[in-house]
Design an enzyme around this catalytic site. Structure first.
Site, PDB file in Angstrom:
ATOM      1  CB  ILE A 277      -0.785   0.085   1.187  1.00 42.63           C
ATOM      2  CG1 ILE A 277      -1.606   1.180   1.844  1.00 42.63           C
ATOM      3  CG2 ILE A 277      -0.119  -0.286   2.151  1.00 42.63           C
ATOM      4  CD1 ILE A 277      -3.285   1.182   2.114  1.00 42.63           C
ATOM      5  CB  SER A 278       1.569   4.409  -1.931  1.00 42.50           C
ATOM      6  OG  SER A 278       1.110   3.161  -3.258  1.00 42.50           O
TER       7      SER A 278
END
Ligand code: SAH
Length: 212
Positions: A61-62
């Site tokens: 997940i960024s």
């Protein structure tokens, strides 16, 4: 619950607003979406820290700040229809869904898509549509899109995504080698494509035809 709410407010102030993201709609969207629901349960306590986190299947997940940067660069309007490539956890799709009318998101790893889909449903995001597919080919059935966001690093800009961008549309895509990329903004004006560089970044690779 309250801890998460407070941590999220702090994240927006310290990691996002403090670094120059000023659009109130984006700050509000990021204050709203519960990032802790999109990370692995064992990482919940890290959900509002300044980093990407593993979500399994060698994907991440960024970092919240990069989500904000890319979202701001898309210049979304309420009525916009958005295509995202690389659903991953579904977090970025939820942020987009706060700001646009419809979000179409494509992922190629089935268990990631299944999990993202169920979290998005639980949170009531009924304007996000998910598809299991090679995203470098886009999602032609619903084209054209006012905005296209690619959340994996590509060797170049896939032609199908350019083709599916609406007139006046904006695309944000990391382009480079597998270790480092430049965030590129592609705009389509009167059929002409313009490219602008927004800065360095680092994403997992975009795989498949038109990718790695
Ligand atoms: N936007 C995500 C983070 C994405 S990580 C989030 O908010 O959590 C990049 C994702 O792109 C990974 O889940 C990876 O499986 C996916 N991906 C890589 N190549 C792809 C392709 N060709 N088509 C669709 N998804 C792809």
């Amino acid at each position: 619950m309250q801890d998460h709410d407070q941590a999220r407010k702090r994240m927006v102030e310290e990691q996002i607003a403090a670094r120059g993201i000023s659009d109130p709609r984006i700050l509000q969207a990021m204050r709203t979406v519960p990032r802790h629901r999109f990370v692995e349960p064992r990482d919940e306590h890290l959900a509002y820290t300044d980093q990407p986190l593993p979500i399994g299947h060698h994907q991440t997940i960024s970092q919240p700040y990069i989500v904000a940067v890319m979202t701001e660069a898309l210049e979304l309007e309420d009525e916009d229809k958005v295509l995202e490539i690389g659903t991953g956890s579904g977090y970025q799709a939820a942020v987009l869904a706060e700001l646009a009318t419809q979000v179409y998101t494509v992922e190629k790893v089935e268990p990631l898509l299944a999990r993202a889909k169920s979290v998005l449903e639980e949170l009531g995001y009924d304007n996000v549509f998910c598809k299991l597919h090679n995203g470098t080919l886009g999602w032609p059935e619903y084209a054209p899109y006012d905005a296209v966001l690619v959340t994996a690093g590509a060797p170049g800009v896939p032609q199908p995504l350019i083709d599916q961008l609406a007139e006046g549309g904006r695309m944000i895509i990391p382009v480079g080698d597998q270790a480092h990329q430049e965030l590129i903004k592609v705009t389509k004006n009167q059929g002409r494509i313009e490219r602008q560089e927004l800065g360095g970044c680092r994403f997992v690779p975009l795989l498949g035809e038109h990718g790695w």
